[in-house]
Design a protein around this motif. Structure first.
Motif, PDB file in Angstrom:
ATOM      1  N   GLU A 132       0.869  -1.196  -0.047  1.00 51.98           N
ATOM      2  CA  GLU A 132       0.037  -0.232   0.114  1.00 51.98           C
ATOM      3  C   GLU A 132       0.817   1.143   0.061  1.00 51.98           C
ATOM      4  OE1 GLU A 132      -2.958   0.251   3.372  1.00 51.98           O
ATOM      5  OE2 GLU A 132      -3.471  -1.730   2.901  1.00 51.98           O
ATOM      6  N   ASP A 133       0.642   2.111  -0.918  1.00 51.16           N
ATOM      7  CA  ASP A 133       1.406   3.328  -1.160  1.00 51.16           C
ATOM      8  C   ASP A 133       0.632   4.613  -0.554  1.00 51.16           C
ATOM      9  OD1 ASP A 133       2.782   5.464  -1.807  1.00 51.16           O
ATOM     10  OD2 ASP A 133       3.308   4.612  -3.835  1.00 51.16           O
TER      11      ASP A 133
ATOM     12  N   THR B  43       2.153   7.412   0.075  1.00 46.67           N
ATOM     13  CA  THR B  43       3.181   8.564   0.025  1.00 46.67           C
ATOM     14  C   THR B  43       2.398   9.618  -0.985  1.00 46.67           C
ATOM     15  OG1 THR B  43       3.890   7.681  -2.261  1.00 46.67           O
ATOM     16  CG2 THR B  43       5.477   7.453  -0.260  1.00 46.67           C
TER      17      THR B  43
ATOM     18  N   TYR C  33      -2.317   0.680  -4.392  1.00 48.10           N
ATOM     19  CA  TYR C  33      -1.548  -0.351  -4.128  1.00 48.10           C
ATOM     20  C   TYR C  33      -0.552  -0.404  -5.534  1.00 48.10           C
ATOM     21  CZ  TYR C  33      -4.700  -2.310  -0.606  1.00 48.10           C
ATOM     22  OH  TYR C  33      -5.332  -2.488   0.303  1.00 48.10           O
ATOM     23  N   TRP C  34       0.668  -1.164  -5.261  1.00 46.06           N
ATOM     24  CA  TRP C  34       1.538  -1.071  -6.403  1.00 46.06           C
ATOM     25  C   TRP C  34       1.019  -2.384  -7.032  1.00 46.06           C
ATOM     26  CZ3 TRP C  34       7.217  -0.848  -4.017  1.00 46.06           C
ATOM     27  CH2 TRP C  34       7.366   0.644  -3.765  1.00 46.06           C
TER      28      TRP C  34
ATOM     29  N   ALA D 289      10.298  -1.016  -1.453  1.00 49.37           N
ATOM     30  CA  ALA D 289       9.626   0.280  -0.698  1.00 49.37           C
ATOM     31  C   ALA D 289      10.746   1.174  -0.182  1.00 49.37           C
ATOM     32  CB  ALA D 289       8.790  -0.224   0.396  1.00 49.37           C
TER      33      ALA D 289
ATOM     34  N   TYR E 126      12.240   3.028  -3.389  1.00 46.78           N
ATOM     35  CA  TYR E 126      11.434   3.728  -3.884  1.00 46.78           C
ATOM     36  C   TYR E 126      11.572   5.099  -2.979  1.00 46.78           C
ATOM     37  CZ  TYR E 126       7.145   6.184  -5.214  1.00 46.78           C
ATOM     38  OH  TYR E 126       6.178   6.827  -5.835  1.00 46.78           O
TER      39      TYR E 126
ATOM     40  N   PHE F  92       4.100   3.521   3.856  1.00 43.24           N
ATOM     41  CA  PHE F  92       4.103   2.202   3.092  1.00 43.24           C
ATOM     42  C   PHE F  92       3.471   1.155   4.100  1.00 43.24           C
ATOM     43  CE2 PHE F  92       7.528   4.119   0.855  1.00 43.24           C
ATOM     44  CZ  PHE F  92       7.313   4.175  -0.163  1.00 43.24           C
TER      45      PHE F  92
END
Length: 89
Positions: free
Chosen positions: A13-14, A16, A26-27, A41, A44, A76
């Motif tokens: 889960e992102d 940012t 989500y990625w 993560a 990134y 994250f």
């Protein structure tokens, strides 16, 4: 006849900025190893100017907080997901 095998995968889960207000982001990558998700993560975050992540484990979920901020904003979340594969045991 055997039963179907269950495997564990991990989603990232992102959280940012900018954080969407109406949905969870989500990625698209599904990880079979939690440490791989954690490493990606971290990479990134580093590429996007974060000075590091502090990871906190609560049950099966791993939370990545900004290490540079006193309140440690959550950036994250690595969440497990059980999936049933076509393999038989």
């Amino acid at each position: 006849m055997g039963s179907r095998q269950q495997d564990q995968v991990y989603l990232v889960e992102d959280h940012t900025p900018p954080v969407p207000g109406t949905h969870t982001r989500y990625w698209v990558t599904v990880y079979t190893d939690r440490d791989d998700a954690r490493a990606d993560a971290g990479e990134y975050a580093s590429r996007n100017g974060q000075k590091g992540l502090r990871w906190v484990e609560h049950g099966p979920v791993l939370y990545g907080h900004s290490a540079a901020e006193p309140d440690g904003n959550e950036l994250f979340r690595i969440v497990p997901l059980s999936v049933r594969t076509g393999r038989q045991t």
